[in-house]
Design a protein around this motif. Structure first.
Motif, PDB file in Angstrom:
ATOM      1  N   GLU A  13       0.817  -1.226   0.000  1.00 53.19           N
ATOM      2  CA  GLU A  13       0.000   0.000   0.000  1.00 53.19           C
ATOM      3  C   GLU A  13       0.847   1.272   0.000  1.00 53.19           C
ATOM      4  O   GLU A  13       0.446   2.285  -0.554  1.00 53.19           O
ATOM      5  N   ASN A  14       1.985   1.218   0.641  1.00 55.86           N
ATOM      6  CA  ASN A  14       2.827   2.423   0.743  1.00 55.86           C
ATOM      7  C   ASN A  14       3.981   2.437  -0.254  1.00 55.86           C
ATOM      8  O   ASN A  14       4.831   3.332  -0.202  1.00 55.86           O
ATOM      9  N   GLU A  15       3.997   1.429  -1.121  1.00 55.85           N
ATOM     10  CA  GLU A  15       5.035   1.356  -2.170  1.00 55.85           C
ATOM     11  C   GLU A  15       6.445   1.444  -1.586  1.00 55.85           C
ATOM     12  O   GLU A  15       7.284   2.207  -2.057  1.00 55.85           O
ATOM     13  N   LYS A  16       6.682   0.670  -0.545  1.00 57.60           N
ATOM     14  CA  LYS A  16       7.995   0.674   0.102  1.00 57.60           C
ATOM     15  C   LYS A  16       8.858  -0.449  -0.476  1.00 57.60           C
ATOM     16  O   LYS A  16       8.343  -1.458  -0.959  1.00 57.60           O
ATOM     17  N   ILE A  17      10.160  -0.264  -0.373  1.00 58.89           N
ATOM     18  CA  ILE A  17      11.085  -1.371  -0.617  1.00 58.89           C
ATOM     19  C   ILE A  17      11.385  -1.952   0.762  1.00 58.89           C
ATOM     20  O   ILE A  17      11.922  -1.253   1.623  1.00 58.89           O
ATOM     21  N   LEU A  18      11.004  -3.188   0.974  1.00 60.85           N
ATOM     22  CA  LEU A  18      11.218  -3.807   2.278  1.00 60.85           C
ATOM     23  C   LEU A  18      12.279  -4.909   2.158  1.00 60.85           C
ATOM     24  O   LEU A  18      12.123  -5.847   1.378  1.00 60.85           O
ATOM     25  N   ILE A  19      13.354  -4.752   2.901  1.00 62.67           N
ATOM     26  CA  ILE A  19      14.433  -5.750   2.892  1.00 62.67           C
ATOM     27  C   ILE A  19      14.488  -6.364   4.285  1.00 62.67           C
ATOM     28  O   ILE A  19      14.670  -5.639   5.279  1.00 62.67           O
ATOM     29  N   ILE A  20      14.315  -7.668   4.354  1.00 65.76           N
ATOM     30  CA  ILE A  20      14.276  -8.343   5.652  1.00 65.76           C
ATOM     31  C   ILE A  20      15.432  -9.322   5.771  1.00 65.76           C
ATOM     32  O   ILE A  20      15.663 -10.156   4.887  1.00 65.76           O
ATOM     33  N   ILE A  21      16.162  -9.193   6.863  1.00 62.75           N
ATOM     34  CA  ILE A  21      17.178 -10.190   7.198  1.00 62.75           C
ATOM     35  C   ILE A  21      16.538 -11.078   8.251  1.00 62.75           C
ATOM     36  O   ILE A  21      16.103 -10.576   9.292  1.00 62.75           O
ATOM     37  N   SER A  22      16.438 -12.354   7.971  1.00 59.74           N
ATOM     38  CA  SER A  22      15.801 -13.226   8.957  1.00 59.74           C
ATOM     39  C   SER A  22      16.255 -14.665   8.788  1.00 59.74           C
ATOM     40  O   SER A  22      16.529 -15.122   7.681  1.00 59.74           O
ATOM     41  N   HIS A  23      16.354 -15.347   9.916  1.00 62.82           N
ATOM     42  CA  HIS A  23      16.591 -16.786   9.870  1.00 62.82           C
ATOM     43  C   HIS A  23      15.273 -17.539  10.022  1.00 62.82           C
ATOM     44  O   HIS A  23      15.197 -18.728   9.784  1.00 62.82           O
ATOM     45  N   GLU A  24      14.262 -16.794  10.454  1.00 57.21           N
ATOM     46  CA  GLU A  24      12.934 -17.410  10.608  1.00 57.21           C
ATOM     47  C   GLU A  24      12.163 -17.199   9.323  1.00 57.21           C
ATOM     48  O   GLU A  24      11.710 -16.078   9.057  1.00 57.21           O
ATOM     49  N   VAL A  25      12.046 -18.235   8.531  1.00 60.70           N
ATOM     50  CA  VAL A  25      11.408 -18.053   7.226  1.00 60.70           C
ATOM     51  C   VAL A  25      10.222 -18.981   6.985  1.00 60.70           C
ATOM     52  O   VAL A  25       9.327 -18.666   6.209  1.00 60.70           O
ATOM     53  N   ALA A  26      10.234 -20.109   7.700  1.00 60.24           N
ATOM     54  CA  ALA A  26       9.264 -21.165   7.389  1.00 60.24           C
ATOM     55  C   ALA A  26       7.816 -20.671   7.406  1.00 60.24           C
ATOM     56  O   ALA A  26       7.039 -20.976   6.507  1.00 60.24           O
ATOM     57  N   GLU A  27       7.462 -19.872   8.424  1.00 57.66           N
ATOM     58  CA  GLU A  27       6.056 -19.470   8.563  1.00 57.66           C
ATOM     59  C   GLU A  27       5.721 -18.191   7.803  1.00 57.66           C
ATOM     60  O   GLU A  27       4.579 -17.765   7.803  1.00 57.66           O
ATOM     61  N   PHE A  28       6.737 -17.580   7.222  1.00 58.60           N
ATOM     62  CA  PHE A  28       6.492 -16.249   6.647  1.00 58.60           C
ATOM     63  C   PHE A  28       6.762 -16.174   5.138  1.00 58.60           C
ATOM     64  O   PHE A  28       6.960 -15.096   4.598  1.00 58.60           O
ATOM     65  N   GLN A  29       6.764 -17.318   4.480  1.00 55.89           N
ATOM     66  CA  GLN A  29       7.176 -17.358   3.067  1.00 55.89           C
ATOM     67  C   GLN A  29       6.319 -16.481   2.180  1.00 55.89           C
ATOM     68  O   GLN A  29       6.792 -15.924   1.200  1.00 55.89           O
ATOM     69  N   ARG A  30       5.054 -16.353   2.569  1.00 60.60           N
ATOM     70  CA  ARG A  30       4.111 -15.564   1.783  1.00 60.60           C
ATOM     71  C   ARG A  30       4.530 -14.089   1.675  1.00 60.60           C
ATOM     72  O   ARG A  30       4.224 -13.401   0.702  1.00 60.60           O
TER      73      ARG A  30
END
Lengths: 240, 253
Positions: free
Chosen positions: A172-189
Motif C-alpha cells: 500500500e505504501n510502495e515501500k522497498i522492504l528488505i528483511i534479514i531473517s533466519h525465521e522463514v518457514a512461517e512467513f514465506q508468503r
C-alpha cells in the motif's frame, strides 16, 4: 522507486566481507536476505543504510536525491538509547523530531506498545526493545525499510500479525522492504524475492515462488530447501 | 522541536538519580558546611565569611558548572554514540546542530535552576545581594558556554560514558585546583594571587573565580575587566566548537 547496487564491495581489516554485490530492489516488494551468520547480511544492510562506507561499487536510486541513504530506515536488532525515558516518551520524541512521521496505530497495538508504554527503556525486555525498534523504523517513514531479524523475540501471535502488517504496508505504501531473517518457514508468503548470500556473493536470487519450483526439495520444503540446495547448508547449521 | 529535545534531556537526567544527585550533592554539601562553620565561628564572623566567600562559594559553583558542562553532558553524548542513537537521529530529518542545541538548552536550564538554589542557600548564610547573584549567574553561563563544546570533544574521543566518567576526574582536578589552590597558597604567603593569573589564563575557571571573588567583595577589582573575560570565554567557545566539529564525528555514510 528502484534501488540499485552494482558490484558493491566491503572489507574489514583486510577481510573481504562483500565481494561484489549486484542487485536491484523495486518498490512495493519485499526481499528476504538469507545467509549464515557472518556472511555479510548485516554489513550489506548497514551499507544500504549508510552506516558503513562501501569500498568499491555503486549504490543509487532512480529519484532525484542528494544522499540516497536519507531514504533508508533501518531497524537494528536492538534499541538501547534513552534508557531513562519511558517507551511512550521515546515514541513521542521521535514523532516530534521526525519529518513526516508515520504513526501506525495498527503496528503500535500489534506490537503491544500500548501495554508497555509506561516502562523505562532500561527496564524493558528484549522483546519490548525489539518491538520499539521495529515501530520506530516504520515511524521514520522512509521509502526503503531494512529490518534485521524483525520476528525474533516476538511471540507467535505477534509474528503472524506482524507478517500481515508488513505485507499490506509494503504494497500500500510502495515501500522497498528488505528483511534479514533466519525465521522463514512461517512467513514465506511475505517474501516476494529471496536473495541468498554465500561467501560474500549473491549465490542465488529470484522470486521466492520461482526459486521453490527450481529447487524442489522433498525433505526440506520451501525457502529452507532452496537455501540447502544452493549452499549445501541448512539455515543455522550444516548437514554433514 | 528544540524544546522537546531539551525537555526529554532534562527528564532523562533527573530520572537518572545516581548521576543527578552526584551532580548536585557537592555544592549542597558545601552549603551545609558553610552553615555549620558560620554558626561554629559566630564569635569570629569575619573568618567564617572569608572561608565561605573565598572558598566554599567559588568551589560550589565551579563544581556545579563542571558537573553540568562536562560530567553529565559528556557521559550523555558518549552514551548516545555508543548506543548508536545518532544512527536513528540522522534518519529523522532533524539536523545535528538543532539536536545539540536542544541538549544544550537542557544543560543550561538545569545548571541555572540548581545554581540559583545554591546561591539562594548561600544568601541565607552570608551577605549577598540579588545583584551579586545575577552577576555570578551571568558569568557562570558564559563559563558554561566556553566549556560546553569540550564535552563534545571528550565524547568524540572516549568510547562510552563509563570511560568518560573515569577520564573526567583528573581533568576536573586540573581545572579546579589549579585555580583554587594557587589562590589559597599565594594568599597564605602574603602575595596577590592576581599577579600569577597570567599563568592560568588558559583556564576558564579562573575567570569565574576572579569575578566571584570580586562580587563577594574579597578583591577590589578583577584581574581583567569583566567584559574582556566574557570576550575571552566566547573565543574559547568558538575555538573549542571548531575542534569539536573535528573530533565528534558520526558516520554519515
Amino acid at each position: 522507486m528502484q534501488l540499485e547496487l552494482k558490484n558493491v564491495k566491503k572489507q574489514y581489516h583486510g577481510n573481504e566481507i562483500l565481494k561484489g554485490i549486484t542487485v536491484s530492489f523495486n518498490s512495493g516488494k519485499c526481499y528476504l536476505l538469507l545467509g549464515k551468520n557472518g556472511v555479510g547480511k548485516s554489513t550489506l544492510a548497514k551499507c544500504i543504510a549508510g552506516d558503513e562506507y562501501i569500498d568499491a561499487g555503486e549504490m543509487k536510486v532512480d529519484t532525484d536525491v542528494q544522499n540516497m541513504h536519507t531514504l533508508v530506515s533501518i531497524q537494528y536488532q536492538y534499541f538501547e538509547s534513552y534508557k531513562y525515558l519511558k517507551i511512550r516518551e521515546i515514541i513521542a520524541l521521535f514523532q516530534k523530531i521526525t519529518q513526516q512521521a508515520q504513526f501506525s496505530k495498527e503496528l503500535f497495538e500489534l506490537l503491544g506498545l500500548n501495554e508497555c508504554g509506561h516502562i523505562l527503556l532500561k527496564n524493558a525486555s528484549g522483546g519490548q526493545k525489539k518491538s520499539l525498534a521495529l515501530f520506530l523504523a516504520v515511524l521514520l517513514n522512509r521509502p526503503i525499510l531494512v529490518l534485521d531479524e524483525p520476528f525474533a523475540d516476538l511471540d507467535l501471535l505477534k509474528k503472524q500479525r506482524l507478517m500481515h502488517f508488513l505485507e499490506t504496508y509494503t504494497r500500500e505504501n510502495e515501500k522497498i522492504l528488505i528483511i534479514i531473517s533466519h525465521e522463514v518457514a512461517e512467513f514465506q508468503r511475505l517474501f516476494d524475492y529471496t536473495l541468498i548470500l554465500h561467501e560474500g556473493k549473491i549465490a542465488e536470487i529470484g522470486s521466492t515462488i520461482a526459486l521453490q519450483e527450481k529447487y524442489n526439495h522433498a525433505a526440506l520444503p520451501g525457502i529452507e530447501g532452496v537455501y540447502y540446495a544452493v549452499t549445501g547448508q541448512i539455515l543455522g547449521g550444516k548437514i554433514s | 522541536m528544540i524544546m522537546q529535545i531539551s525537555r526529554f534531556y532534562m527528564l532523562e537526567n533527573v530520572r537518572n538519580m545516581g548521576v543527578f544527585f552526584g551532580n548536585i550533592i557537592t555544592p549542597f554539601i558545601f552549603v551545609a558546611f558553610s552553615f555549620f562553620i558560620n554558626n561554629a565561628l559566630a564569635d569570629n564572623g569575619d573568618v567564617a565569611t572569608l572561608i565561605i566567600k573565598g572558598q566554599f562559594i567559588p568551589l560550589s559553583i565551579l563544581l556545579l558548572i563542571f558537573s553540568f558542562a562536562f560530567s553529565s553532558a559528556t557521559i550523555y553524548l558518549a552514551d548516545l554514540k555508543a548506543d548508536r542513537t545518532f544512527y536513528w537521529i540522522k534518519r529523522t530529518g532533524i539536523t545535528y546542530p538543532k539536536y545539540y542545541l536542544g541538549i544544550a538548552l537542557g544543560v543550561f536550564s538545569m545548571m541555572n535552576i540548581i545554581l540559583f538554589f545554591v546561591l539562594l542557600a548561600y544568601k541565607t548564610i552570608v551577605t549577598m545581594s540579588f545583584e551579586d547573584i545575577f552577576f555570578i549567574m551571568i558569568i557562570s553561563n558564559f563559563v558554561l558556554i566556553g566549556l560546553y563544546p569540550l564535552s563534545f570533544i571528550l565524547a568524540g574521543l572516549l568510547k562510552n560514558g563509563k570511560v568518560a566518567n573515569s577520564m573526567l576526574v583528573p581533568l576536573m582536578l586540573v581545572l579546579m585546583f589549579s585555580v583554587t589552590m594557587t589562590n589559597l597558597f599565594v594568599s597564605v604567603s602574603g602575595k596577590n594571587p592576581q599577579d600569577y593569573y597570567l599563568y592560568l589564563i588558559w583556564n576558564p575557571m579562573l575567570y569565574l573565580n576572579d569575578i566571584i571573588q570580586y562580587q563577594m567583595g574579597l578583591t577590589i577589582g578583577t584581574w581583567l575587566p569583566q567584559y574582556q573575560y566574557l570576550i575571552l570565554l566566547s573565543i574559547f567557545s568558538v575555538i573549542l566548537l571548531l575542534i569539536a566539529r573535528r573530533f565528534f564525528k558520526i558516520n554519515e555514510g
